[in-house]
Design a protein around this motif. Structure first.
Motif, short mmCIF file in Angstrom:
data_model
loop_
_atom_site.label_atom_id
_atom_site.label_comp_id
_atom_site.label_asym_id
_atom_site.label_seq_id
_atom_site.Cartn_x
_atom_site.Cartn_y
_atom_site.Cartn_z
N ASP A 10 -6.88 -50.92 -37.45
CA ASP A 10 -7.12 -50.30 -36.15
C ASP A 10 -7.32 -48.82 -36.42
N PHE A 11 -8.57 -48.37 -36.36
CA PHE A 11 -8.89 -46.97 -36.67
C PHE A 11 -8.78 -46.14 -35.38
N GLY A 12 -7.83 -45.21 -35.34
CA GLY A 12 -7.58 -44.41 -34.12
C GLY A 12 -6.76 -45.23 -33.15
N CYS A 13 -5.61 -45.69 -33.64
CA CYS A 13 -4.79 -46.67 -32.87
C CYS A 13 -4.16 -46.09 -31.62
N GLY A 14 -4.01 -44.75 -31.54
CA GLY A 14 -3.30 -44.16 -30.40
C GLY A 14 -1.90 -44.74 -30.30
N MET A 15 -1.48 -45.07 -29.07
CA MET A 15 -0.11 -45.60 -28.91
C MET A 15 -0.03 -47.11 -29.18
N GLY A 16 -1.14 -47.69 -29.67
CA GLY A 16 -1.10 -49.11 -30.05
C GLY A 16 -1.49 -50.05 -28.93
N THR A 17 -2.32 -49.56 -28.01
CA THR A 17 -2.72 -50.36 -26.84
C THR A 17 -3.42 -51.66 -27.23
N VAL A 18 -4.35 -51.58 -28.17
CA VAL A 18 -5.07 -52.78 -28.63
C VAL A 18 -4.25 -53.47 -29.72
N LEU A 29 -3.93 -46.86 -37.96
CA LEU A 29 -4.23 -45.55 -38.52
C LEU A 29 -4.53 -44.56 -37.41
N ASP A 30 -4.01 -43.35 -37.55
CA ASP A 30 -4.38 -42.29 -36.61
C ASP A 30 -4.27 -40.94 -37.30
N ILE A 31 -5.02 -39.99 -36.75
CA ILE A 31 -5.00 -38.63 -37.29
C ILE A 31 -3.79 -37.86 -36.75
N SER A 32 -3.19 -38.37 -35.68
CA SER A 32 -2.09 -37.67 -35.01
C SER A 32 -0.74 -38.34 -35.29
N ARG A 63 1.97 -37.76 -33.66
CA ARG A 63 2.62 -38.09 -32.39
C ARG A 63 2.13 -39.45 -31.87
N TRP A 64 0.81 -39.70 -31.98
CA TRP A 64 0.29 -41.01 -31.55
C TRP A 64 0.83 -42.11 -32.45
N LEU A 65 0.89 -41.82 -33.74
CA LEU A 65 1.34 -42.85 -34.68
C LEU A 65 2.81 -43.22 -34.40
N LEU A 116 -1.04 -42.35 -41.61
CA LEU A 116 -1.47 -41.06 -41.07
C LEU A 116 -2.72 -40.64 -41.85
N TRP A 117 -3.80 -40.43 -41.14
CA TRP A 117 -5.13 -40.18 -41.75
C TRP A 117 -5.25 -38.70 -42.06
N GLU A 118 -4.83 -38.34 -43.29
CA GLU A 118 -4.86 -36.91 -43.64
C GLU A 118 -6.12 -36.53 -44.38
N CYS A 142 -12.47 -50.06 -33.74
CA CYS A 142 -12.26 -48.72 -33.16
C CYS A 142 -12.40 -48.88 -31.66
N HIS A 143 -11.37 -48.49 -30.94
CA HIS A 143 -11.41 -48.61 -29.47
C HIS A 143 -11.32 -47.22 -28.85
N PHE A 144 -12.44 -46.76 -28.31
CA PHE A 144 -12.51 -45.44 -27.67
C PHE A 144 -12.09 -44.33 -28.64
N VAL A 145 -12.67 -44.33 -29.83
CA VAL A 145 -12.29 -43.34 -30.84
C VAL A 145 -13.52 -42.57 -31.35
N LYS A 190 -20.38 -34.16 -37.66
CA LYS A 190 -20.28 -33.95 -39.11
C LYS A 190 -19.18 -34.84 -39.70
N GLU A 191 -18.06 -34.92 -38.97
CA GLU A 191 -16.93 -35.72 -39.44
C GLU A 191 -17.27 -37.21 -39.38
N LEU A 192 -18.00 -37.57 -38.32
CA LEU A 192 -18.40 -38.97 -38.16
C LEU A 192 -19.25 -39.43 -39.35
C1 LIG Z 1 -8.87 -41.98 -26.72
S1 LIG Z 1 -7.66 -42.29 -27.94
C2 LIG Z 1 -7.80 -44.06 -28.09
C3 LIG Z 1 -6.56 -44.69 -28.63
C4 LIG Z 1 -6.57 -46.22 -28.69
N1 LIG Z 1 -7.56 -46.72 -29.62
C5 LIG Z 1 -6.80 -46.77 -27.30
O1 LIG Z 1 -7.89 -47.24 -27.01
O2 LIG Z 1 -5.86 -46.71 -26.49
C6 LIG Z 1 -8.44 -41.72 -29.45
C7 LIG Z 1 -7.52 -41.82 -30.65
O3 LIG Z 1 -8.28 -41.56 -31.83
C8 LIG Z 1 -7.54 -40.69 -32.67
N2 LIG Z 1 -8.49 -39.94 -33.50
C9 LIG Z 1 -9.33 -38.95 -33.12
N3 LIG Z 1 -10.05 -38.52 -34.17
C10 LIG Z 1 -9.66 -39.23 -35.23
C11 LIG Z 1 -10.03 -39.26 -36.60
N4 LIG Z 1 -10.95 -38.42 -37.10
N5 LIG Z 1 -9.45 -40.12 -37.42
C12 LIG Z 1 -8.50 -40.99 -36.94
N6 LIG Z 1 -8.10 -41.02 -35.65
C13 LIG Z 1 -8.67 -40.16 -34.81
C14 LIG Z 1 -6.76 -39.82 -31.69
O4 LIG Z 1 -5.65 -39.18 -32.31
C15 LIG Z 1 -6.37 -40.83 -30.63
O5 LIG Z 1 -5.20 -41.51 -30.95
#
Ligand SMILES: C[S@@+](CC[C@H](N)C(=O)[O-])C[C@H]1O[C@@H](n2cnc3c(N)ncnc32)[C@H](O)[C@@H]1O
Length: 183
Positions: free
Chosen positions: A42-50, A66-69, A71-73, A90-92, A106-109, A116-118
């Motif tokens: 789960d790339f960008g998992c946030g609070m783990g909704t999915v 996985l998340d970059i934050s 606090r979300w992790l 933690l995606w450092e 990836c759900h809404f990430v 550039k990062e993408l």
């Molecule tokens: C809008 S939230 C969506 C969270 C979750 N997937 C959901 O649908 O509820 C976007 C998430 O992506 C993470 N995020 C943003 N940029 C990122 C990156 N470059 N690498 C990993 N996670 C990233 C944010 O920290 C945040 O948790």
């Protein structure tokens, strides 16, 4: 690009999960082609909704959240505390073990990540998939240039489109769901 969400953003996410957990997040999890034994990211998992719904499906598989934050992790750890088949990353730096996942989603990430990062992130996700592995994403359709960039990067990284559809999500508007398979 480090980002930590303010408390209000986290509160709103919790509320959305409470109110729309099944109709929004479970609906996406249910559309992922999973048999239960897969290695999933789960790339960008946030609070783990999915992830909350995906972890349930992986009876003999494994989920990496996985998340970059940080606090979300941490919030994700709390949401998924009853599951033992999950680890947290933690995606450092943008690296992942090659050919290690059957499914990456990836759900809404992706729409939130600068162009550039993408261009660095998508090749890493593609490489992390096993041969014939699947990449699924759901992203809002508000920025069509971003959607075109995401699709073009995905297609230039050995991934073939298998399915796509536009859906109307309550309170979130139109979103694009795509499924790709690694060649
Ligand atoms: C809008 S939230 C969506 C969270 C979750 N997937 C959901 O649908 O509820 C976007 C998430 O992506 C993470 N995020 C943003 N940029 C990122 C990156 N470059 N690498 C990993 N996670 C990233 C944010 O920290 C945040 O948790």
């Amino acid at each position: 690009m480090k980002y930590e969400p303010p408390r209000l953003e986290m509160l709103l996410a919790k509320l959305a999960f409470r109110l729309c957990g099944k109709s929004v997040y479970q609906a996406f999890a249910d559309r992922l082609p999973l048999d239960g034994g897969e290695q999933v990211l789960d790339f960008g998992c946030g609070m783990g909704t999915v992830a909350y719904y995906v972890a349930k499906k992986l009876s003999h598989g494994h989920l990496t959240c996985l998340d970059i934050s940080e606090r979300w992790l941490n919030a994700c750890r709390t949401t998924l505390r009853k599951y033992r088949n999950v680890d947290y990353l933690l995606w450092e730096s943008p690296t992942l073990a090659k050919e290690s996942f059957d499914v990456v989603y990836c759900h809404f990430v992706l729409h939130d990540i600068p162009d550039k990062e993408l261009a660095r992130v998508i090749p890493v996700l593609a490489e992390s998939l096993k041969p014939s592995g699947l990449l699924a994403f759901r992203e809002p359709l508000t920025d069509t240039d971003k959607i075109s960039l995401i699709k073009s990067l995905v297609e230039h990284n050995s991934l073939c489109a298998m399915d796509s559809r536009i859906i109307d999500i309550p309170m979130m508007g139109n979103a694009l769901e795509c499924l790709y398979s690694k060649r």
